[in-house]
Each structure stands twice: as C-alpha cells, then as structure tokens.
Design an enzyme around this catalytic site. Structure first.
Site, PDB file in Angstrom:
ATOM      1  N   HIS A 161       0.859  -1.195   0.000  1.00 40.36           N
ATOM      2  CA  HIS A 161       0.000   0.000   0.000  1.00 40.36           C
ATOM      3  C   HIS A 161       0.890   1.238   0.000  1.00 40.36           C
ATOM      4  O   HIS A 161       1.912   1.264   0.683  1.00 40.36           O
ATOM      5  CB  HIS A 161      -0.884  -0.039   1.251  1.00 40.36           C
ATOM      6  CG  HIS A 161      -1.928   1.038   1.290  1.00 40.36           C
ATOM      7  ND1 HIS A 161      -2.751   1.332   0.219  1.00 40.36           N
ATOM      8  CD2 HIS A 161      -2.297   1.888   2.280  1.00 40.36           C
ATOM      9  CE1 HIS A 161      -3.578   2.314   0.559  1.00 40.36           C
ATOM     10  NE2 HIS A 161      -3.321   2.669   1.801  1.00 40.36           N
ATOM     11  N   ARG A 215      -6.769  -1.679  -6.021  1.00 42.83           N
ATOM     12  CA  ARG A 215      -7.777  -1.457  -4.969  1.00 42.83           C
ATOM     13  C   ARG A 215      -8.216   0.007  -5.057  1.00 42.83           C
ATOM     14  O   ARG A 215      -7.469   0.905  -4.697  1.00 42.83           O
ATOM     15  CB  ARG A 215      -7.183  -1.786  -3.588  1.00 42.83           C
ATOM     16  CG  ARG A 215      -6.633  -3.213  -3.483  1.00 42.83           C
ATOM     17  CD  ARG A 215      -6.092  -3.493  -2.094  1.00 42.83           C
ATOM     18  NE  ARG A 215      -5.164  -2.492  -1.626  1.00 42.83           N
ATOM     19  CZ  ARG A 215      -3.854  -2.481  -1.881  1.00 42.83           C
ATOM     20  NH1 ARG A 215      -3.303  -3.452  -2.599  1.00 42.83           N
ATOM     21  NH2 ARG A 215      -3.095  -1.502  -1.420  1.00 42.83           N
ATOM     22  N   MET A 303     -26.413  21.243  16.717  1.00 48.54           N
ATOM     23  CA  MET A 303     -26.370  19.780  16.586  1.00 48.54           C
ATOM     24  C   MET A 303     -27.313  19.300  15.473  1.00 48.54           C
ATOM     25  O   MET A 303     -26.993  18.379  14.732  1.00 48.54           O
ATOM     26  CB  MET A 303     -26.749  19.125  17.914  1.00 48.54           C
ATOM     27  CG  MET A 303     -26.516  17.631  17.923  1.00 48.54           C
ATOM     28  SD  MET A 303     -27.052  16.809  19.426  1.00 48.54           S
ATOM     29  CE  MET A 303     -25.919  17.442  20.620  1.00 48.54           C
TER      30      MET A 303
HETATM   31  C1  LIG Z   1      -4.904  -1.108   2.029  1.00 44.19           C
HETATM   32  C2  LIG Z   1      -5.712  -0.127   1.260  1.00 44.19           C
HETATM   33  N1  LIG Z   1      -5.823  -0.280  -0.061  1.00 44.19           N
HETATM   34  C3  LIG Z   1      -6.540   0.568  -0.809  1.00 44.19           C
HETATM   35  C4  LIG Z   1      -7.190   1.651  -0.251  1.00 44.19           C
HETATM   36  C5  LIG Z   1      -7.925   2.606  -1.131  1.00 44.19           C
HETATM   37  O1  LIG Z   1      -7.310   3.854  -1.126  1.00 44.19           O
HETATM   38  P1  LIG Z   1      -7.943   5.085  -1.923  1.00 44.19           P
HETATM   39  O2  LIG Z   1      -9.223   5.392  -1.201  1.00 44.19           O
HETATM   40  O3  LIG Z   1      -6.958   6.167  -1.776  1.00 44.19           O
HETATM   41  O4  LIG Z   1      -8.166   4.618  -3.296  1.00 44.19           O
HETATM   42  C6  LIG Z   1      -7.092   1.854   1.126  1.00 44.19           C
HETATM   43  C7  LIG Z   1      -7.728   3.002   1.734  1.00 44.19           C
HETATM   44  O5  LIG Z   1      -7.248   3.675   2.583  1.00 44.19           O
HETATM   45  C8  LIG Z   1      -6.335   0.932   1.911  1.00 44.19           C
HETATM   46  O6  LIG Z   1      -6.211   1.080   3.229  1.00 44.19           O
END
Ligand SMILES: Cc1ncc(COP(=O)(O)O)c(C=O)c1O
Length: 360
Positions: A161, A215, A303
């Site tokens: 990541h 991802r 609120m």
């Molecule tokens: C391990 C991992 N992969 C992918 C993502 C997706 O990241 P983004 O929302 O910047 O596309 C995240 C989000 O924080 C993540 O923690």
C-alpha cells in the site's frame, strides 16, 4: 428505518459506474477491486456491492471483519478481501464466512499456519507506509514459501500500500521498486499481486507490469486528492430543504452564542441538518447551494440545524445542496481543514441515503 426529516445524501449509481470506467481506461489490463470499507466511504456498502455485482463486479475490499461479514450475509458469491488486521481468535469466523484475510505480521502468519482452518490469505508487504505488513525482504520470501507449502492455506495474493501516491512520486517509485524486488524473487507467484490505490491506479498503473489487480477507493466515489481529476463524477450530494424562514430585524442575532447579527432586515433560512449529521461546526461561514446559486451560512452550526442567509427568491421547501454540486466536496474539505475522504465518511447514520441512477 423510516425517515421524517428532509435531509438526505443523494448517491448516484451512474457516477460510481462512470468512475469505474475511468479507472478501467487508465489501467486497462487490471481487475478493479472496489474498496467499500467504512460503509462504502459513507455511500452505503451493501447497496453499492449489490449494484456493482449486477454490473459484473464480484470482488470487494473492506477493512474490518464486521464489514466483511455484513457483505457476505447478503451475497454468498462475491470475493471479499479484508484489508485490516484480524485477531487470531477470529480466524474461525474468516473461515466460516469465506473472508480473504490480510496477513500483516509474522505473528498472525504463525497463528494461521498452526490453525486448523482452510483460509484464503493475502500477505501484506510494508514497503514504506509502516502501518501493516512485513518489512524484512528475506523473511517475507520465507514466510510466503511456508504459506504456499501449507496444505490448508490458499495464499491467493501479495500486496502493498502506498503512503504518498497522491503527492510524492519519488517515494511512490521507491515503494514500487521494493515491492517488485520481492515479487521477482518469488518462485511461484500468487494469483493476485496488487498495490495501487485510486491515485496510483489513475496516474501510474498503466505502466506497471507485474500486478493483476488494483484497490480503488476514493475515486470510485468521484473524489481524488490529485489536482488532475480524470473526469471523475462525485457520487454523493448532501442535501436538505429550507424548513422555515426567520425574518430578522437589523441588530437581531441568530443561534447559539449569537455570533451572527443582522446588519439590516434580513431573511434567514433554517436548515434541519447539523453537526450530529456529520455537518461539522467548522462549516461555519461556508456557502451552500440553493437554486444554482451560493448563499452563506451564518452563525454557529447547531447539533441538528444551521442557518443560511437568503434573499426574497428563496422559499420554504427549496432544496439546499451542502456539497457535491456547485459547492464541491473539496471546497468543504478545505473549509474543514481536512481531506475529502473525511467529509464523506463523516456523514452520520442519521442521514438517510437516496439512490438515484442519474444526477439531479
Ligand atoms: C490497504 C488499502 N488499499 C486501498 C485503499 C484505497 O485507497 P484510496 O481510497 O486512496 O483509493 C485503502 C484506503 O485507505 C487501503 O487502506
């Protein structure tokens, strides 16, 4: 639960699909895993999963076991990657619900190897984020081999990541290089090799060879931290309606602390949305959109309510867009001294979601 308040988050499915097409265009040879953790970044994980499943997407990523089980209970067929840490005591649940888990340190790997459960696993490699993942190259390769030799473990993936894909290309490239060094040394490559988040999917993934998946999180929802927005379409509009109007005489003040006083006779629209809905006090003095025009918020955000200074054209029942239209989520993020991720994920459980196929 039925909702009785004219306050809602409008979620546009068409935008989500469009944003996937944007990713596909930028990374044509990769399979996109929609990241729907944190209730789909506030957009509704189950609804989005169901919609995207209909469109042919069958792999989703979440963070927690609760999020993974929630998805599994509505769909037995999808693949679910849990990216957050799992406790050894919960391995039985991962097995029961067929959740693909992330192995984030050597202790959990030993637990998994000595457990009796058939588990689908991804090894996470820490190439510089220094949050979850194994760091030492030779032990990573050894661990992966051990997992590959295990009878009851299906080592399906290896991933990393990025810490800076949206802001520092140099460090992004250092992480890529570290990851590739490891992948190259694996005698048997797992089926899935993945590293990109939204930013690197859109900017760099096209030129990356040995990954299979990306991802894709924030840009699925049409947002980004990059200056270049790649034609993304924001998927959430936060909306409410003018519930009543107050006519202030010059010198009369409004709300807690009486922080705003009318300079002349003025009309104030009362909006039934406040900080308990995730529309935080820092929004004080920002603008909202009514009938395609900007109007200023005045006084403190309460609120359950806030105040907008309007003119004679504005009527009770007029729709007010707090962000996602003329007022962008980025503008609201800036106003709140934060990032757009925090704006959409902060919208609270009290705000119902209305799903539309087209933007209104
Ligand atoms: C391990 C991992 N992969 C992918 C993502 C997706 O990241 P983004 O929302 O910047 O596309 C995240 C989000 O924080 C993540 O923690």
């Amino acid at each position: 639960m039925k909702n009785y308040r004219p306050t809602w988050a409008e979620i546009n499915f068409e935008a989500i699909l469009h944003n996937l097409q944007v990713a596909k265009k930028q990374a044509p040879h990769k399979t996109i895993i929609p990241v729907i953790k944190a209730n789909g970044y506030g957009h509704g994980a189950v609804k989005i999963m169901k919609y995207l499943f209909e469109k042919g997407y069958d792999y989703f990523a979440v963070s927690t076991l609760e999020e993974a089980i929630e998805l599994r209970k509505v769909n037995a067929e999808i693949h679910i990657l849990m990216m957050g840490p799992i406790l050894p005591s919960d391995l039985a649940l991962a097995f029961k619900y067929k959740i693909e888990i992330t192995l984030y340190d050597s202790m959990i790997i030993e637990e998994v190897l000595s457990s009796s459960y058939d588990l689908i696993c991804h090894v996470k490699v820490d190439t510089g984020m220094h949050r979850y993942g194994l760091t030492d190259e030779s032990s990573i390769i050894q661990m992966i081999l051990k997992l590959q030799n295990s009878k009851h473990i299906d080592l399906k993936g290896v991933y990393t990541h990025f810490a800076t894909a949206d802001q520092d290309e140099k460090f992004y490239r250092i992480q890529v290089e570290r990851f590739h060094q490891i992948i190259q040394k694996l005698r048997v490559k797992p089926k899935m090799i993945h590293m990109s988040n939204s930013s690197s999917t859109l900017k760099y993934e096209k030129d990356v060879n040995d990954t299979t998946h990306v991802r894709y999180g924030i840009s699925l929802y049409g947002l980004s931290l990059d200056n270049k927005h790649y034609d993304l379409m924001p998927a959430m509009k936060l909306k409410t309606k003018i519930i009543t109007l107050k006519h202030l005489k010059s010198g009369e003040c409004v709300g807690y602390g009486q922080t705003y006083c009318a300079h002349q006779d003025e009309t104030i629209g009362i909006l039934p949305i406040g900080y308990a809905d995730g529309f935080l006090r820092r929004n004080k003095n920002g603008d909202v959109e009514i009938r395609h025009k900007r109007y200023p918020l005045v006084g403190n955000i309460c609120m359950d309510a806030c105040f907008v200074k309007v003119d004679e054209t504005i009527k009770v029942g007029d729709v007010v867009t707090l962000f996602g239209g003329l007022i962008t989520t980025d503008e609201v993020a800036k106003r709140n001294q934060t990032i757009n991720y925090e704006i959409v994920t902060s919208i609270s459980y009290r705000v119902p979601k209305k799903y539309v196929r087209r933007s209104s």
